[in-house]
Design a protein around this motif. Structure first.
Motif, PDB file in Angstrom:
ATOM      1  N   VAL A  27       0.833  -1.210   0.000  1.00  0.00           N
ATOM      2  CA  VAL A  27       0.000   0.000   0.000  1.00  0.00           C
ATOM      3  C   VAL A  27       0.857   1.245   0.000  1.00  0.00           C
ATOM      4  CG1 VAL A  27      -1.978  -0.921   1.273  1.00  0.00           C
ATOM      5  CG2 VAL A  27      -0.073   0.102   2.515  1.00  0.00           C
ATOM      6  N   GLN A  28       0.240   2.310  -0.426  1.00  0.00           N
ATOM      7  CA  GLN A  28       0.825   3.635  -0.287  1.00  0.00           C
ATOM      8  C   GLN A  28      -0.020   4.328   0.776  1.00  0.00           C
ATOM      9  OE1 GLN A  28       3.297   5.375  -2.555  1.00  0.00           O
ATOM     10  NE2 GLN A  28       3.210   6.642  -0.706  1.00  0.00           N
ATOM     11  N   VAL A  29       0.519   4.479   1.971  1.00  0.00           N
ATOM     12  CA  VAL A  29      -0.252   5.127   3.040  1.00  0.00           C
ATOM     13  C   VAL A  29      -0.451   6.601   2.682  1.00  0.00           C
ATOM     14  CG1 VAL A  29      -0.220   5.806   5.479  1.00  0.00           C
ATOM     15  CG2 VAL A  29       0.570   3.523   4.792  1.00  0.00           C
ATOM     16  N   GLU A  30      -1.659   7.094   2.919  1.00  0.00           N
ATOM     17  CA  GLU A  30      -1.996   8.490   2.652  1.00  0.00           C
ATOM     18  C   GLU A  30      -0.991   9.400   3.367  1.00  0.00           C
ATOM     19  OE1 GLU A  30      -4.324   9.426   0.691  1.00  0.00           O
ATOM     20  OE2 GLU A  30      -4.664  11.530   1.172  1.00  0.00           O
ATOM     21  N   PRO A  31      -0.318  10.277   2.624  1.00  0.00           N
ATOM     22  CA  PRO A  31       0.668  11.134   3.311  1.00  0.00           C
ATOM     23  C   PRO A  31      -0.020  12.135   4.247  1.00  0.00           C
ATOM     24  CG  PRO A  31       0.566  11.641   0.948  1.00  0.00           C
ATOM     25  CD  PRO A  31      -0.408  10.528   1.194  1.00  0.00           C
ATOM     26  N   LEU A  32       0.709  12.555   5.244  1.00  0.00           N
ATOM     27  CA  LEU A  32       0.186  13.575   6.158  1.00  0.00           C
ATOM     28  C   LEU A  32       0.053  14.900   5.411  1.00  0.00           C
ATOM     29  CD1 LEU A  32       2.290  12.992   9.390  1.00  0.00           C
ATOM     30  CD2 LEU A  32      -0.201  13.030   9.276  1.00  0.00           C
ATOM     31  N   PRO A  33      -0.917  15.739   5.784  1.00  0.00           N
ATOM     32  CA  PRO A  33      -0.986  17.080   5.208  1.00  0.00           C
ATOM     33  C   PRO A  33       0.353  17.800   5.435  1.00  0.00           C
ATOM     34  CG  PRO A  33      -2.914  16.639   6.589  1.00  0.00           C
ATOM     35  CD  PRO A  33      -1.985  15.491   6.773  1.00  0.00           C
TER      36      PRO A  33
ATOM     37  N   HIS B  79     -10.891   3.786   9.129  1.00  0.00           N
ATOM     38  CA  HIS B  79      -9.607   3.700   8.431  1.00  0.00           C
ATOM     39  C   HIS B  79      -9.845   3.392   6.964  1.00  0.00           C
ATOM     40  CE1 HIS B  79      -7.021   4.019  11.924  1.00  0.00           C
ATOM     41  NE2 HIS B  79      -7.707   3.085  12.557  1.00  0.00           N
ATOM     42  N   PHE B  80      -8.833   3.725   6.174  1.00  0.00           N
ATOM     43  CA  PHE B  80      -8.916   3.437   4.744  1.00  0.00           C
ATOM     44  C   PHE B  80      -8.762   1.928   4.513  1.00  0.00           C
ATOM     45  CE2 PHE B  80      -7.040   2.771   0.552  1.00  0.00           C
ATOM     46  CZ  PHE B  80      -8.046   3.351  -0.215  1.00  0.00           C
ATOM     47  N   ILE B  81      -9.575   1.409   3.587  1.00  0.00           N
ATOM     48  CA  ILE B  81      -9.492  -0.021   3.276  1.00  0.00           C
ATOM     49  C   ILE B  81      -9.052  -0.177   1.818  1.00  0.00           C
ATOM     50  CG2 ILE B  81     -10.772  -2.190   3.147  1.00  0.00           C
ATOM     51  CD1 ILE B  81     -12.645  -1.075   5.304  1.00  0.00           C
ATOM     52  N   PRO B  82      -7.854  -0.735   1.591  1.00  0.00           N
ATOM     53  CA  PRO B  82      -7.385  -0.923   0.213  1.00  0.00           C
ATOM     54  C   PRO B  82      -8.361  -1.788  -0.596  1.00  0.00           C
ATOM     55  CG  PRO B  82      -5.606  -1.359   1.782  1.00  0.00           C
ATOM     56  CD  PRO B  82      -6.870  -1.217   2.575  1.00  0.00           C
ATOM     57  N   SER B  83      -8.467  -1.489  -1.894  1.00  0.00           N
ATOM     58  CA  SER B  83      -9.449  -2.162  -2.755  1.00  0.00           C
ATOM     59  C   SER B  83      -9.289  -3.683  -2.771  1.00  0.00           C
ATOM     60  CB  SER B  83      -9.327  -1.637  -4.186  1.00  0.00           C
ATOM     61  OG  SER B  83      -9.351  -0.232  -4.175  1.00  0.00           O
ATOM     62  N   ALA B  84      -8.050  -4.142  -2.632  1.00  0.00           N
ATOM     63  CA  ALA B  84      -7.812  -5.588  -2.733  1.00  0.00           C
ATOM     64  C   ALA B  84      -8.483  -6.363  -1.585  1.00  0.00           C
ATOM     65  CB  ALA B  84      -6.309  -5.873  -2.752  1.00  0.00           C
ATOM     66  N   LEU B 342      -0.675  -4.025   4.096  1.00  0.00           N
ATOM     67  CA  LEU B 342       0.052  -2.956   4.778  1.00  0.00           C
ATOM     68  C   LEU B 342       1.476  -3.398   5.076  1.00  0.00           C
ATOM     69  CD1 LEU B 342      -1.131  -0.142   6.033  1.00  0.00           C
ATOM     70  CD2 LEU B 342      -2.757  -1.691   4.979  1.00  0.00           C
ATOM     71  N   GLY B 343       1.581  -4.617   5.582  1.00  0.00           N
ATOM     72  CA  GLY B 343       2.895  -5.154   5.906  1.00  0.00           C
ATOM     73  C   GLY B 343       3.538  -4.413   7.059  1.00  0.00           C
ATOM     74  N   LYS B 344       4.726  -4.885   7.397  1.00  0.00           N
ATOM     75  CA  LYS B 344       5.437  -4.350   8.552  1.00  0.00           C
ATOM     76  C   LYS B 344       5.606  -2.833   8.470  1.00  0.00           C
ATOM     77  CE  LYS B 344       9.039  -6.738   9.914  1.00  0.00           C
ATOM     78  NZ  LYS B 344      10.408  -7.270  10.111  1.00  0.00           N
TER      79      LYS B 344
END
Lengths: 498, 440
Positions: A27-33, B79-84, B342-344
């Motif tokens: 995943v690409q975590v949403e960056p902080l503002p 929280h955000f949930i990835p599409s996969a 998400l992983g480590k």
């Protein structure tokens, strides 16, 4: 070989942990503002509270994860692929529409503590489902809070105990349970602090008023009855049984696991039942999910209504609210209101079918079970002499002389492309194969299942060793349960730590 | 709509086979007085098209967190949930299977549960974990029941930092038992004060981070608890904190349980969620619920199977460790898919993002005169003192902003206190809106 089962290409797939490669992420975590600084937890919490690693945790790309779970999913058999006649579990088709409506953002992203004015849609939906279950049960009130049937049983027992305490019956702590009952019944009674009194069913598999009268007494709290029972037989003495219990000062609990046999045909409220649970994941088509989530709403007569779990949905004019002021309530059993996602699916199902359609569900479920029983009667031992309701129970009696057991028959059925029935249950029938086809299997599917079971009965005579060695075509062969229990390995560990 | 495939010809054929005149005949075993007359009185059947419309309308009547900025947490986290996650969890092979009683046709579910058990162990730093429980509240109640069984003692000390709903569920689950639930107060830093424990103590139960968002100090609690011969239990409703916190197993916790909704399970108005429970291996035979273990098949290949089932209701009936049967399988699957994605590093970074946004928000609110209730450090949630809260909130429409949870909901003495949660779903603009709403 009969049945739709064929061998096909499947893939080996190691565990997430073995597939892991340092540095990957999915995943690409949403960056902080931009104006918000990234903080080091050590600076806030102190170093002694912060871990510097999650040892062994997976590191995978998104595609790694997608391929991993796609591959292992293919080692599973679900209803979407094949008939799944697992008795007592009502493995019917799970309509796709229900998944779509449950995934609507207005339901999925709704916080449980949002104010009532912000949750009118879901409260209206919950109220509508309660009303439908009231009509189906013939009882007066419903709580949707229990997360599964077993929690519904626990709630039911707590309600019964609360009622007795309020009516001078605090010493009533015995629950009478027939020997055909699901294991959750005695376990739920015990969790509620009650003593279990087991009562034997009569020669036709049903409970008799005489047998019941012999075990009731001043300490009787309730009878827990499953109707139709786990043999698929309607407890035809149910009204007399209810009378015996009521005269003794007890209440009648119905395990509603088998409601698929009763929709539009008979109402528990008319049978003298005081409290019951539904299994939305059985009768009302919500998916079983590999072991849940279920949902176990409880319906009660008015006499138990003051004790229902809090909060309850109230309708006032055209507005809905959650009422927490419920002084005699047994309390909460769920952090919030229950498995709400299952309510949405169940109501979509009920609305799809309407009253007539639900009646047809039961009619076809019972027709299917009787048809299968009739086709198999000559080839297997049977627990029933006459007709059944929604499920039938066969036995391995005729296969024993060839040293082929119920377990072997179930495993061999996999090779034919079917999920095995429930095996060795109910406990009162030696070598039971409990078959519940459900209404959504077609005639050709039932014939396929019957042909395969007949072929297996034949094979038990001609090549019993092949049956005993089954399954032959599944992703793994027969699994060593004894080894798993003798030296339990309940988590993955890196090889050097073994 | 009907999901029954039978044609009239097929029904006629089947009736002939079972030697019945009509479908009605099949119900002859039900005494006539019990037979319903006429169909169930329910709304008429609706087409798929019509249902999609009516359910969309119902969904549209909810002010959900996708349209209203929300700072609500308190056991349910946006929280955000990835599409996969949904793409994989909705595969029919997972979705439409049941409890993996038959291992040879359930290896997918079984391996996924084994992986779920493993990630829960890794996050909690404990040896074993089960296949899931209903939710954080019942998991917490089950942990207390486990401790009572394992120690055969009768007193349980419960922190006042435990989620009030979890406490209510615990009371329901233990109402019939001859035990004592004692309350442990919080200090001014928001941490549980544990002093003298009585000899008959079975367990001490602490929420970590606690209901008010504070990080508990468990090392000393653990010493006191174990000196009394009791088990230390933690309950966690925001498990994302475990990505950064010293794992419970490393600070003396014997049973770590809680709610894993944060990991890929939508808010969904409170359910279905997924309870988890991890413990030291010596407690394995006391664990409630399903356990999956590794073994081999007949050909010696790795395989998975439900194991130690003699603890469970379908074998042991009234002597089982719990009555639980169906649990939250599909939600546990979502959790393990989410954590694998998400992983480590992703999980630890996400946790830092949550912490950072909370600290920023706290600071912004301080500047308008709203001070945290407690001095101790927090994760992504904190209790705030907002002078004249009622007055400020009364100006807000339900479709404008959900600023947090009023704590006087549970405790009248907490008038003017608000529990505020920030996650990666809150934008800078959301925070500005919150600050504006709480400004006098």
């Amino acid at each position: 070989m009969s049945g739709p089962g064929r061998s096909g290409l499947l893939f080996d797939e190691s565990t997430l942990f073995e597939r892991s490669r340092p540095g990957r992420t999915g995943v690409q975590v949403e960056p902080l503002p931009a104006s918000v600084p990234l903080i080091d937890p050590q600076a806030i919490w102190g170093a002694e509270h912060v871990r510097d690693d999650i040892e062994g945790f997976p590191e995978l790309s998104e595609f790694d994860v997608v391929r991993h779970f796609t591959r292992i999913s293919q080692w599973n058999l679900g209803i979407d692929s094949a008939a799944y006649p697992l008795g007592s579990c009502t493995m019917k088709y799970n309509p796709k529409l229900n998944e779509v409506v449950a995934a609507l953002a207005g339901f999925q992203s709704l916080h449980p503590l949002a104010p009532d004015e912000a949750t009118q849609g879901i409260l209206a939906l919950g109220h509508a489902l309660e009303q439908a279950l009231i009509e189906i049960s013939g009882l007066d009130r419903v709580t949707l809070q229990p997360a599964a049937g077993a929690q519904g049983e626990f709630v039911g027992m707590q309600l019964v105990q609360a009622y007795h305490r309020a009516h001078g019956g605090a010493s009533r702590n015995e629950v009478i349970i027939p020997d055909t009952a699901h294991g959750t019944n005695p376990a739920s009674a015990a969790l509620s602090g009650m003593q279990v009194v087991e009562v034997k069913s009569g020669p036709d598999g049903t409970l008799t008023p005489e047998a019941l009268a012999a075990v009731v007494g001043p300490r009787t709290s309730a009878l827990m009855l499953t109707n139709p029972n786990t043999l698929g037989i309607f407890e035809h003495h149910v009204q007399d049984l209810a009378n015996v219990i009521h005269e003794a000062g007890g209440l009648v609990y119905l395990d509603g696991a088998n409601m698929n046999a009763l929709l539009g045909v008979a109402k528990p409220g008319d049978m003298g039942v005081d409290v019951m649970h539904f299994n939305l994941h059985k009768t009302f088509s919500t998916p079983h999910g590999g072991g849940g989530p279920g949902s176990g709403p409880v319906a009660v007569r008015n006499l138990l209504a003051p004790y229902l779990p809090t909060p309850i949905i109230r309708k006032e004019g055209d507005r809905y609210r959650l009422d927490h002021e419920f002084p005699h309530s047994i309390g909460r059993v769920h952090a919030f209101y229950g498995n709400v996602g299952m309510w949405i699916r169940a109501l979509a199902y009920i609305r799809s079918l309407g009253g007539t359609g639900l009646g047809e569900v039961t009619q076809m479920a019972v027709l299917n079970a009787n048809y299968l029983l009739e086709r198999l009667r000559e080839h297997y031992g049977t627990a029933q002499t006459g007709r059944v309701m929604h499920e039938c129970v066969l036995t391995d009696k005729l296969q024993q002389e060839h040293h082929v057991s119920t377990a072997d028959i179930g495993k061999r059925l996999m090779d034919h492309g079917f999920h095995p029935p429930t095996i060795y249950f109910p406990l009162v029938i030696a070598g039971a194969l409990m078959i519940e086809p459900t209404e959504t299997e077609s005639l050709d599917s039932l014939d396929g299942l019957a042909d395969s079971l007949i072929a297996i009965a034949q094979e038990a005579k001609t090549d019993p060793e092949h049956v005993r060695a089954a399954p032959h075509r599944t992703f793994v062969r027969r699994v060593d349960e004894v080894r798993a229990a003798r030296k339990p390995k309940l988590r993955w560990t890196p090889p050097e730590r073994e | 709509m009907s999901y029954t495939p039978h044609t009239p010809e097929e029904i006629a054929h089947m009736l002939r086979t079972v030697q019945a005149e009509s479908v009605d005949d099949l119900f002859a075993s039900i005494p006539l007085p019990l037979r319903s007359v006429g169909a169930l009185k329910l709304p008429p059947p609706e087409s798929e098209q019509s249902l999609l419309r009516s359910f969309a309308q119902l969904a549209g009547q909810n002010e959900s967190a996708d349209r209203v900025p929300s700072f609500l947490g308190a056991g349910a986290y946006h929280h955000f949930i990835p599409s996969a996650v949904s793409a994989l969890a909705s595969r029919g092979e997972f979705l439409t299977a049941y409890t993996p009683y038959q291992a040879e046709v359930s290896q997918g579910t079984l391996q996924a549960i084994f992986e779920f058990q493993t990630v829960i162990c890794q996050l909690t730093g404990l040896d074993i974990a089960n296949a899931s429980l209903y939710d954080g509240a019942s998991a917490t109640a089950e942990a207390v029941l486990l401790a009572l069984r394992a120690t055969r003692k009768r007193r349980v000390y419960v922190s006042q930092g435990l989620h009030p709903h979890y406490l209510e569920v615990l009371r329901t689950y233990t109402a019939q038992l001859d035990i004592e639930l004692e309350s442990l107060p919080l200090g001014s830093d928001g941490r549980t004060l544990v002093t003298d424990l009585r000899e008959d103590t079975a367990a001490v139960l602490i929420q970590q981070p606690n209901f008010f968002g504070c990080i508990e100090e468990l090392n000393t609690v653990s010493e006191t608890t174990h000196a009394a011969g009791a088990l230390l239990l933690t309950s966690t409703s925001e498990p994302l904190a475990l990505a950064l916190l010293k794992p419970p197993g490393a600070v003396g916790v014997d049973v770590a349980c809680g709610e894993a909704q944060s990991f890929g399970v939508p808010l969904g108005f409170g359910g279905p969620y997924v309870g988890f429970m991890a413990a030291r291996s010596k407690l394995v035979r006391q664990l409630p619920g399903r356990l999956v273990g590794e073994t081999v098949d007949k050909d010696g290949r790795r395989a998975f199977v439900m194991t130690l089932t003699t603890r469970e209701q379908h074998i042991r009936r009234e002597r089982a460790t719990s009555n639980i049967c169906t649990n939250q399988g599909l939600c546990a699957l979502r959790v393990v898919i989410y954590l694998a994605l998400l992983g480590k590093h992703g999980l630890r970074h996400l946790a830092r993002v949550n912490l950072s946004l909370a600290e920023f928000t706290k600071q912004q609110l301080r500047e308008i005169g709203c001070e945290p209730v407690y001095t101790g450090p927090t994760f992504n949630e904190f209790a705030l003192r907002v002078p004249e809260l009622e007055q400020r909130l009364s100006k807000l429409a339900p479709n404008e902003l959900h600023p947090g949870l009023r704590l006087d909901t549970y405790d009248a003495a907490r008038r003017d206190q608000l529990l505020v949660c920030t996650t990666e779903m809150n934008s800078r603009a959301d925070v500005a809106k919150l600050v504006e709403a709480l400004r006098l």
